[in-house]
Write a protein that holds these residues in place. Structure first.
Motif, PDB file in Angstrom:
ATOM      1  N   VAL A 134      13.995 -54.527 -28.131  1.00  0.00           N
ATOM      2  CA  VAL A 134      13.530 -53.760 -29.281  1.00  0.00           C
ATOM      3  C   VAL A 134      12.413 -52.806 -28.878  1.00  0.00           C
ATOM      4  CG1 VAL A 134      14.156 -55.552 -30.931  1.00  0.00           C
ATOM      5  CG2 VAL A 134      11.869 -55.539 -29.962  1.00  0.00           C
ATOM      6  N   VAL A 135      12.306 -51.714 -29.624  1.00  0.00           N
ATOM      7  CA  VAL A 135      11.210 -50.756 -29.489  1.00  0.00           C
ATOM      8  C   VAL A 135      10.721 -50.413 -30.883  1.00  0.00           C
ATOM      9  CG1 VAL A 135      12.163 -49.789 -27.356  1.00  0.00           C
ATOM     10  CG2 VAL A 135      12.751 -48.738 -29.556  1.00  0.00           C
ATOM     11  N   PRO A 136       9.458 -49.960 -30.994  1.00  0.00           N
ATOM     12  CA  PRO A 136       8.984 -49.526 -32.313  1.00  0.00           C
ATOM     13  C   PRO A 136       9.807 -48.354 -32.825  1.00  0.00           C
ATOM     14  CG  PRO A 136       7.147 -49.847 -30.800  1.00  0.00           C
ATOM     15  CD  PRO A 136       8.402 -49.934 -29.980  1.00  0.00           C
ATOM     16  N   VAL A 137       9.966 -48.283 -34.127  1.00  0.00           N
ATOM     17  CA  VAL A 137      10.779 -47.223 -34.708  1.00  0.00           C
ATOM     18  C   VAL A 137      10.188 -45.846 -34.417  1.00  0.00           C
ATOM     19  CG1 VAL A 137       9.639 -47.237 -36.963  1.00  0.00           C
ATOM     20  CG2 VAL A 137      12.034 -46.571 -36.803  1.00  0.00           C
ATOM     21  N   THR A 138       8.855 -45.767 -34.201  1.00  0.00           N
ATOM     22  CA  THR A 138       8.220 -44.473 -33.911  1.00  0.00           C
ATOM     23  C   THR A 138       8.572 -43.958 -32.529  1.00  0.00           C
ATOM     24  OG1 THR A 138       6.253 -45.671 -33.138  1.00  0.00           O
ATOM     25  CG2 THR A 138       6.280 -44.931 -35.449  1.00  0.00           C
ATOM     26  N   ALA A 139       9.103 -44.822 -31.655  1.00  0.00           N
ATOM     27  CA  ALA A 139       9.431 -44.386 -30.301  1.00  0.00           C
ATOM     28  C   ALA A 139      10.746 -43.624 -30.248  1.00  0.00           C
ATOM     29  CB  ALA A 139       9.489 -45.588 -29.364  1.00  0.00           C
ATOM     30  N   VAL A 140      11.611 -43.829 -31.206  1.00  0.00           N
ATOM     31  CA  VAL A 140      12.945 -43.227 -31.163  1.00  0.00           C
ATOM     32  C   VAL A 140      12.920 -41.851 -31.821  1.00  0.00           C
ATOM     33  CG1 VAL A 140      15.359 -43.490 -31.830  1.00  0.00           C
ATOM     34  CG2 VAL A 140      14.021 -45.501 -31.183  1.00  0.00           C
ATOM     35  N   GLN A 141      13.375 -40.841 -31.070  1.00  0.00           N
ATOM     36  CA  GLN A 141      13.518 -39.491 -31.589  1.00  0.00           C
ATOM     37  C   GLN A 141      14.986 -39.101 -31.523  1.00  0.00           C
ATOM     38  OE1 GLN A 141      10.475 -36.685 -30.302  1.00  0.00           O
ATOM     39  NE2 GLN A 141       9.353 -38.357 -29.312  1.00  0.00           N
ATOM     40  N   ARG A 142      15.333 -38.057 -32.233  1.00  0.00           N
ATOM     41  CA  ARG A 142      16.734 -37.642 -32.284  1.00  0.00           C
ATOM     42  C   ARG A 142      16.859 -36.140 -32.105  1.00  0.00           C
ATOM     43  NH1 ARG A 142      16.720 -42.227 -35.369  1.00  0.00           N
ATOM     44  NH2 ARG A 142      18.583 -43.561 -35.234  1.00  0.00           N
ATOM     45  N   GLU A 143      17.859 -35.772 -31.346  1.00  0.00           N
ATOM     46  CA  GLU A 143      18.261 -34.385 -31.210  1.00  0.00           C
ATOM     47  C   GLU A 143      19.710 -34.310 -31.650  1.00  0.00           C
ATOM     48  OE1 GLU A 143      18.953 -31.105 -27.706  1.00  0.00           O
ATOM     49  OE2 GLU A 143      17.240 -32.456 -27.539  1.00  0.00           O
ATOM     50  N   GLY A 144      19.917 -33.846 -32.867  1.00  0.00           N
ATOM     51  CA  GLY A 144      21.246 -33.929 -33.453  1.00  0.00           C
ATOM     52  C   GLY A 144      21.564 -35.393 -33.744  1.00  0.00           C
ATOM     53  N   GLU A 145      22.683 -35.851 -33.211  1.00  0.00           N
ATOM     54  CA  GLU A 145      23.090 -37.247 -33.403  1.00  0.00           C
ATOM     55  C   GLU A 145      22.699 -38.128 -32.227  1.00  0.00           C
ATOM     56  OE1 GLU A 145      24.394 -38.468 -36.122  1.00  0.00           O
ATOM     57  OE2 GLU A 145      24.341 -36.487 -37.092  1.00  0.00           O
ATOM     58  N   THR A 146      22.013 -37.557 -31.239  1.00  0.00           N
ATOM     59  CA  THR A 146      21.699 -38.307 -30.020  1.00  0.00           C
ATOM     60  C   THR A 146      20.272 -38.840 -30.067  1.00  0.00           C
ATOM     61  OG1 THR A 146      23.185 -36.881 -28.756  1.00  0.00           O
ATOM     62  CG2 THR A 146      21.608 -38.218 -27.508  1.00  0.00           C
ATOM     63  N   PRO A 147      20.078 -40.155 -30.091  1.00  0.00           N
ATOM     64  CA  PRO A 147      18.725 -40.713 -30.044  1.00  0.00           C
ATOM     65  C   PRO A 147      18.218 -40.760 -28.603  1.00  0.00           C
ATOM     66  CG  PRO A 147      20.303 -42.476 -30.324  1.00  0.00           C
ATOM     67  CD  PRO A 147      21.094 -41.203 -30.309  1.00  0.00           C
ATOM     68  N   TYR A 148      16.911 -40.603 -28.454  1.00  0.00           N
ATOM     69  CA  TYR A 148      16.315 -40.690 -27.121  1.00  0.00           C
ATOM     70  C   TYR A 148      14.871 -41.157 -27.255  1.00  0.00           C
ATOM     71  CZ  TYR A 148      13.993 -36.224 -28.169  1.00  0.00           C
ATOM     72  OH  TYR A 148      13.230 -35.246 -28.736  1.00  0.00           O
ATOM     73  N   VAL A 149      14.290 -41.573 -26.123  1.00  0.00           N
ATOM     74  CA  VAL A 149      12.883 -41.968 -26.067  1.00  0.00           C
ATOM     75  C   VAL A 149      12.256 -41.294 -24.854  1.00  0.00           C
ATOM     76  CG1 VAL A 149      13.312 -44.190 -27.188  1.00  0.00           C
ATOM     77  CG2 VAL A 149      13.351 -44.039 -24.688  1.00  0.00           C
ATOM     78  N   TRP A 150      10.931 -41.233 -24.853  1.00  0.00           N
ATOM     79  CA  TRP A 150      10.187 -40.748 -23.694  1.00  0.00           C
ATOM     80  C   TRP A 150       9.681 -41.955 -22.921  1.00  0.00           C
ATOM     81  CZ3 TRP A 150      10.625 -35.977 -22.101  1.00  0.00           C
ATOM     82  CH2 TRP A 150      10.900 -34.963 -23.015  1.00  0.00           C
ATOM     83  N   VAL A 151      10.005 -41.973 -21.613  1.00  0.00           N
ATOM     84  CA  VAL A 151       9.593 -43.065 -20.731  1.00  0.00           C
ATOM     85  C   VAL A 151       8.499 -42.556 -19.808  1.00  0.00           C
ATOM     86  CG1 VAL A 151      10.338 -44.689 -18.964  1.00  0.00           C
ATOM     87  CG2 VAL A 151      11.882 -44.103 -20.844  1.00  0.00           C
ATOM     88  N   ARG A 152       7.451 -43.331 -19.619  1.00  0.00           N
ATOM     89  CA  ARG A 152       6.386 -43.003 -18.659  1.00  0.00           C
ATOM     90  C   ARG A 152       6.749 -43.642 -17.330  1.00  0.00           C
ATOM     91  NH1 ARG A 152       0.130 -45.146 -18.848  1.00  0.00           N
ATOM     92  NH2 ARG A 152      -0.805 -43.533 -17.520  1.00  0.00           N
ATOM     93  N   ASP A 153       7.027 -42.778 -16.310  1.00  0.00           N
ATOM     94  CA  ASP A 153       7.480 -43.306 -15.033  1.00  0.00           C
ATOM     95  C   ASP A 153       6.302 -43.756 -14.176  1.00  0.00           C
ATOM     96  OD1 ASP A 153       6.344 -41.032 -13.960  1.00  0.00           O
ATOM     97  OD2 ASP A 153       8.250 -40.003 -13.583  1.00  0.00           O
ATOM     98  N   ALA A 154       6.596 -44.157 -12.939  1.00  0.00           N
ATOM     99  CA  ALA A 154       5.558 -44.685 -12.053  1.00  0.00           C
ATOM    100  C   ALA A 154       4.519 -43.641 -11.692  1.00  0.00           C
ATOM    101  CB  ALA A 154       6.208 -45.253 -10.781  1.00  0.00           C
ATOM    102  N   ASP A 155       4.851 -42.351 -11.786  1.00  0.00           N
ATOM    103  CA  ASP A 155       3.911 -41.264 -11.482  1.00  0.00           C
ATOM    104  C   ASP A 155       3.199 -40.768 -12.724  1.00  0.00           C
ATOM    105  OD1 ASP A 155       4.633 -41.324  -8.762  1.00  0.00           O
ATOM    106  OD2 ASP A 155       6.389 -40.056  -9.173  1.00  0.00           O
ATOM    107  N   ASP A 156       3.267 -41.512 -13.806  1.00  0.00           N
ATOM    108  CA  ASP A 156       2.634 -41.147 -15.075  1.00  0.00           C
ATOM    109  C   ASP A 156       3.183 -39.839 -15.631  1.00  0.00           C
ATOM    110  OD1 ASP A 156       1.065 -43.423 -14.913  1.00  0.00           O
ATOM    111  OD2 ASP A 156      -0.564 -42.374 -13.875  1.00  0.00           O
ATOM    112  N   LEU A 157       4.464 -39.593 -15.413  1.00  0.00           N
ATOM    113  CA  LEU A 157       5.120 -38.400 -15.918  1.00  0.00           C
ATOM    114  C   LEU A 157       6.131 -38.781 -17.001  1.00  0.00           C
ATOM    115  CD1 LEU A 157       5.791 -36.524 -12.550  1.00  0.00           C
ATOM    116  CD2 LEU A 157       3.811 -36.304 -14.079  1.00  0.00           C
TER     117      LEU A 157
END
Length: 445
Positions: A354-377
């Protein structure tokens, strides 16, 4: 001999020298203007090249650091719940009502008393019923006497037939011997026929009397059963919840007498809105709690949902659907008749990603999230979602447990892949302020 050249006057030489000076000055002025133009053109080119190199360097600079809040992807139980109000009842709870206009003869139990199955709770007196029973008893006695009399009449008629048969036999002998006339013989034969007819009538009357006595017995039994019904008997082992009458009270038909219920079973009576009723099904789990702070939770299940809505007055918007839930185990503390809050669990996932509902964004019908990688990007990650609640979303693919995702960021911020991210835990007070300023500048560009 050729003549010698004529000498030019001095004044003409002076004019020529003046013209030469003017030409020289003009030539020098043109040379100076050309040099200045070349110098200005070179400066403009140098400045343009510098500006282009500066713009290129600025445009290729790293994106501004954005201050965000992050959280690791975790596993948890997820539920879709609706909350309704309910009323506590005991299992098998019922309220006894007067079968007619009655008088309470005796009250044999008290409130909170435990009673056994078949135990008499109340005795009622129906004066009209008792009068009808008394009248029928008298009539039954009269009909019994009449039956006895009809039996005696039948015996008398049989005796008369026997006597008439004997007399006719004697008359037959006497007629043959000539001692009596034909008329006397016919009188005796007619007397036998009359006696036989009276016998048949007596048999009919006796049968009628017997049937009447049987009818009296059935009627008396029915009235006696009605009197027995006026004894209120507990159909189950129960506890007395309410006693609404006292000895000697007169109660009209359908008036409340007393209520009982099985203390080993507890149920919750619900009135669902029509919208929620379409989502509720048998067997769905529920959580029951008393309305108030820090309530104790009791678990149960939906056992009944009425197929029909009930409308109060004439306002269809107030239609409700009756439902019932039972507790898995008796609470021992819920008070029958008290109001409780009931959470009906429509859907649930156990140990879901599970993830918080605020983490999920949508572009059209496609949901996505932003992940912070090991390089803080920031890295954009498309995901597939399952069960959604008001606070969390189930992720069925696209993430792994432990992935650090962005759950919130400044409203004006716009992330792009590769953008540096920073959290409050990473930055000190000065860095946080700088990060916020950079975010604002990045959002403004």
């Amino acid at each position: 001999m050729p003549s010698a050249p004529t000498s030019m006057p001095l004044a003409d030489h002076a004019d020529d020298l003046e013209d030469l000076d003017v030409w020289a000055a003009a030539a020098n002025a043109k040379q100076s203007a050309g040099f200045k133009w070349l110098l200005a053109s070179g400066l403009v080119a140098v400045l343009g090249m510098g500006a282009w190199l500066g713009y290129r360097g600025f445009s290729q600079a790293s994106p501004a650091v954005v201050m965000v809040s992050t959280a690791p992807v975790s596993r948890d139980d997820l539920e879709v719940v609706i909350t309704e109000a309910g009323v506590v009842e005991l299992g098998g709870q019922q309220t006894f009502k007067a079968p007619g206009d009655v008088t309470v003869q005796a009250v044999l139990v008290e409130e909170r008393q435990r009673v056994a199955q078949g135990q008499v709770l109340l005795e009622l007196r129906d004066r009209d019923l008792q009068q009808r029973l008394a009248d029928r008893s008298v009539q039954a006695r009269i009909n019994q006497i009449d039956l006895q009399r009809q039996a005696e009449v039948l015996a008398e008629r049989r005796s008369r037939v026997v006597d008439a048969e004997n007399r006719l036999a004697d008359s037959t002998d006497l007629l043959e011997q000539g001692y009596i006339s034909e008329d006397a013989f016919r009188d005796d034969r007619r007397a036998l026929e009359d006696a036989q007819s009276d016998l048949r009538n007596a048999e009919v009357e006796l049968t009628k009397a017997q049937l009447q006595v049987q009818q009296d017995q059935l009627t008396l039994a029915s009235l006696q059963q009605e009197l027995t019904d006026n004894q209120i008997v507990s159909p189950i082992a129960a506890i007395v919840l309410n006693v609404d009458v006292n000895p000697g009270d007169g109660v009209e038909r359908e008036g409340r007498l007393l209520s009982i219920g099985d203390p080993t079973q507890e149920s919750i009576r619900l009135e669902l809105t029509t919208l929620n009723a379409t989502r509720v099904g048998l067997g769905m789990p529920v959580r029951v709690s008393v309305i108030g702070p820090n309530p104790e939770i009791f678990e149960g299940r939906i056992v009944r949902v009425s197929p029909q809505a009930v409308t109060e007055d004439t306002n269809a918007e107030q239609s409700t659907v009756e439902a019932e839930a039972t507790l898995n185990q008796p609470s021992g503390s819920l008070i029958p008749g008290s109001a409780v809050s009931v959470d009906i669990i429509l859907e649930q996932r156990q140990n879901a990603l599970v993830v918080p509902v605020t983490a999920v964004q949508r572009e059209g019908e496609t949901p996505y999230v932003w992940v912070r990688d090991a390089d803080d990007l920031a890295q954009r990650r498309e995901v597939a979602i399952g069960l959604e609640t008001l606070e969390a979303v189930e992720i069925t693919s696209g993430l792994q447990e432990g992935d650090e995702i962005v759950v919130s960021m400044p409203p004006e911020a716009r992330l792009v892949p590769g953008q540096p991210l920073q959290t409050e835990a990473d930055a000190g007070p000065t860095d946080q302020q700088n990060g916020a300023n950079q975010s604002r500048r990045g959002g403004a560009m």
